[in-house]
Motif scaffolding. Structure first.
Motif, PDB file in Angstrom:
ATOM      1  N   ALA A 101       1.145  -1.165   0.179  1.00 43.60           N
ATOM      2  CA  ALA A 101      -0.168   0.147   0.158  1.00 43.60           C
ATOM      3  C   ALA A 101       1.208   1.259  -0.147  1.00 43.60           C
ATOM      4  O   ALA A 101       1.992   0.788  -0.164  1.00 43.60           O
ATOM      5  N   CYS A 102       0.228   2.454   0.303  1.00 41.95           N
ATOM      6  CA  CYS A 102       1.202   3.730   0.462  1.00 41.95           C
ATOM      7  C   CYS A 102       2.342   3.497   1.074  1.00 41.95           C
ATOM      8  O   CYS A 102       3.230   3.968   0.868  1.00 41.95           O
ATOM      9  N   CYS A 103       2.738   3.149   2.115  1.00 44.43           N
ATOM     10  CA  CYS A 103       3.724   2.878   2.743  1.00 44.43           C
ATOM     11  C   CYS A 103       5.209   2.227   1.543  1.00 44.43           C
ATOM     12  O   CYS A 103       6.241   2.867   1.720  1.00 44.43           O
ATOM     13  N   GLY A 121       3.135  -1.881   4.075  1.00 48.59           N
ATOM     14  CA  GLY A 121       1.551  -1.425   3.382  1.00 48.59           C
ATOM     15  C   GLY A 121       0.714  -2.118   4.561  1.00 48.59           C
ATOM     16  O   GLY A 121       1.139  -3.280   5.370  1.00 48.59           O
ATOM     17  N   THR A 122      -0.794  -1.725   3.898  1.00 48.39           N
ATOM     18  CA  THR A 122      -1.689  -3.153   4.944  1.00 48.39           C
ATOM     19  C   THR A 122      -2.242  -3.947   4.311  1.00 48.39           C
ATOM     20  O   THR A 122      -2.497  -4.824   3.198  1.00 48.39           O
ATOM     21  N   ALA A 142       1.391   1.445  10.823  1.00 46.04           N
ATOM     22  CA  ALA A 142       0.843   1.302  11.165  1.00 46.04           C
ATOM     23  C   ALA A 142       0.274   0.464  10.695  1.00 46.04           C
ATOM     24  O   ALA A 142      -0.329  -0.351  12.259  1.00 46.04           O
ATOM     25  N   CYS A 143       0.016   0.465   9.418  1.00 45.67           N
ATOM     26  CA  CYS A 143      -1.176  -1.272   9.277  1.00 45.67           C
ATOM     27  C   CYS A 143      -0.505  -2.145   9.777  1.00 45.67           C
ATOM     28  O   CYS A 143      -1.301  -3.205   9.916  1.00 45.67           O
ATOM     29  N   CYS A 153       3.070   6.411   9.822  1.00 39.76           N
ATOM     30  CA  CYS A 153       2.006   6.181   8.870  1.00 39.76           C
ATOM     31  C   CYS A 153       1.702   7.044   8.092  1.00 39.76           C
ATOM     32  O   CYS A 153       1.074   8.389   8.161  1.00 39.76           O
ATOM     33  N   PRO A 154       2.683   6.956   6.772  1.00 37.37           N
ATOM     34  CA  PRO A 154       3.574   5.987   6.593  1.00 37.37           C
ATOM     35  C   PRO A 154       5.376   6.963   7.634  1.00 37.37           C
ATOM     36  O   PRO A 154       5.114   7.478   7.838  1.00 37.37           O
TER      37      PRO A 154
HETATM   38  S1  SF4 Z   1       0.620   2.738   7.480  1.00 38.48           S
HETATM   39 FE1  SF4 Z   1      -0.639   4.126   6.797  1.00 38.48          FE
HETATM   40  S2  SF4 Z   1       1.131   4.565   4.942  1.00 38.48           S
HETATM   41 FE2  SF4 Z   1       1.856   2.730   6.023  1.00 38.48          FE
HETATM   42  S3  SF4 Z   1       0.071   1.504   4.476  1.00 38.48           S
HETATM   43 FE3  SF4 Z   1      -1.008   2.585   6.538  1.00 38.48          FE
HETATM   44  S4  SF4 Z   1      -2.168   3.819   6.196  1.00 38.48           S
HETATM   45 FE4  SF4 Z   1      -0.863   3.157   4.240  1.00 38.48          FE
END
Ligand code: SF4
Lengths: 187, 178
Positions: B37-39, B75-76, B103-104, B135-136
């Protein structure tokens, strides 16, 4: 054509299959009964006066208070540009609303009218549990034929965006409940 | 546990060998190209020139789990993805390390409360060595995580199983997939 005119046209063509309409919003919409929806859809696409050649979005709503599930189809009629770089021109648009009872949510699929409906209907089935009959990508589940899920795994239980959805307690051995013991979303 | 670990007693030769092997291992942590995911955007950033994780020997992102040492779970992790994450982990050769980034992957993150589909921490699926919060997390944080992982590797010994004591617990708490 304005939404009012389109509704008049539909009322003339389909009579009692057109149920209710709402125009004083930013999103004018017409209700259509589920059993007539494929014919209405075909008419809306093929008739030269309406010519809705683009299905923009399928939205599924869970109206828990009315005990109905509802699918909204956003339709656009667009015209190709005269020269290459110009944007597509929007002729007119309308939203069609198909409501079904919550205990038997079946709507005939319109994926053969607009190809865009294919994935949208799969998603609406996956997250809201509206069963689109005769969907081209159907499979046989424990409760009969339904579109294939698109986001959740095939063996997922329930339809997550329904308001009475219960969170899974575990999935394939992975515990799923948070330590607050929370099992349903807060609305 | 690789073929060489847990076969020797502690001693002078082993200690020197440890030093050499750990030196090699910790300056060539090859991560897996694997973003959920976004990370993953931040993970890509550390590979690029501004943060340049190659300075720490961890810049050779491998496209196959069979060549990788470090799985950065960036990521998630959804329930649907969990079995794939587990399979990728099982395909990596020992010694292998897992970093839970963001965090995910640490505990569900923003999806902890209302995420019906998110695993509440990747440590429910694979054993995790390093947790990098955020996050991230900023790329600096991720680099810090890699440095801490290097410290961890520095203290490994051929005479000791990395999972000593913890192994049974880990095996009992991680589900197996076909
Ligand atoms: S921790 Fe935040 S940035 Fe990382 S995958 Fe989860 S929602 Fe996205």
């Amino acid at each position: 054509m304005a939404p009012e005119e389109i509704t008049e046209l539909l009322k003339k063509e389909f009579g009692e299959f057109i149920v209710g309409s709402k125009f004083d919003t930013a999103h004018p919409r017409v209700g259509v009964r589920a059993d007539a929806w494929p014919e209405v859809a075909r008419f809306l696409r093929d008739d030269s006066r309406t010519g809705f050649n683009m299905l923009r979005c399928v939205t599924a709503l869970d109206l828990l208070e009315d005990d109905t599930l509802c699918a909204e189809y956003d339709l656009h009629a667009i015209r190709a540009p005269k020269s290459g770089a110009a944007p597509y021109e929007l002729i007119h648009g309308i939203c069609i609303e198909v409501s079904v009872p919550r205990n038997n949510p079946r709507i005939p699929s319109v994926a053969d009218v607009w190809r865009a409906a294919d994935w949208h209907e799969r998603e609406a089935y996956d997250l809201m549990g509206i069963i689109f009959e005769n969907h081209p990508d159907s499979m046989i589940g424990p409760n009969g034929k339904h579109p294939r899920r698109i986001l959740c795994p095939d063996d997922w239980v329930g339809h997550p965006l329904r308001k009475d959805y219960l969170f899974p307690m575990e999935y394939h051995g992975i515990p799923a409940v948070t330590e607050m013991g929370q099992t349903r979303p807060v609305h | 546990m690789s073929w060489i670990e847990n076969r020797f007693e502690e001693g002078l030769i082993i200690t020197s060998l440890d030093w050499a092997i750990n030196w090699g291992r910790r300056y060539s942590i090859w991560p897996m190209t694997f973003g959920l995911a976004c990370c993953a955007i931040e993970m890509m950033a550390i590979g690029a020139s501004r943060f340049d994780v190659d300075r720490f020997g961890a810049g050779a992102f491998r496209a196959s789990p069979r060549q990788a040492d470090l799985m950065i779970v960036a990521g998630t992790v959804t329930y649907k993805m969990a079995s794939r994450v587990k399979r990728l982990y099982n395909q990596m050769p020992e010694p292998k390390y897992v970093m839970a980034m963001g965090a995910c992957t640490i505990g569900g993150g923003p999806y902890f409360k209302n995420g019906y589909h998110v695993v509440k921490g990747v440590d429910l699926v694979v054993p995790v060595d390093i947790y990098v919060p955020g996050c991230p997390p900023r790329p600096e944080t991720l680099i810090e995580g890699i440095l801490r992982l290097q410290d961890m590797i520095k203290n490994q010994s051929l005479a000791r199983d990395r999972w000593q004591g913890a192994k049974e617990k880990v095996l009992a708490s991680t589900p197996t997939y076909a």
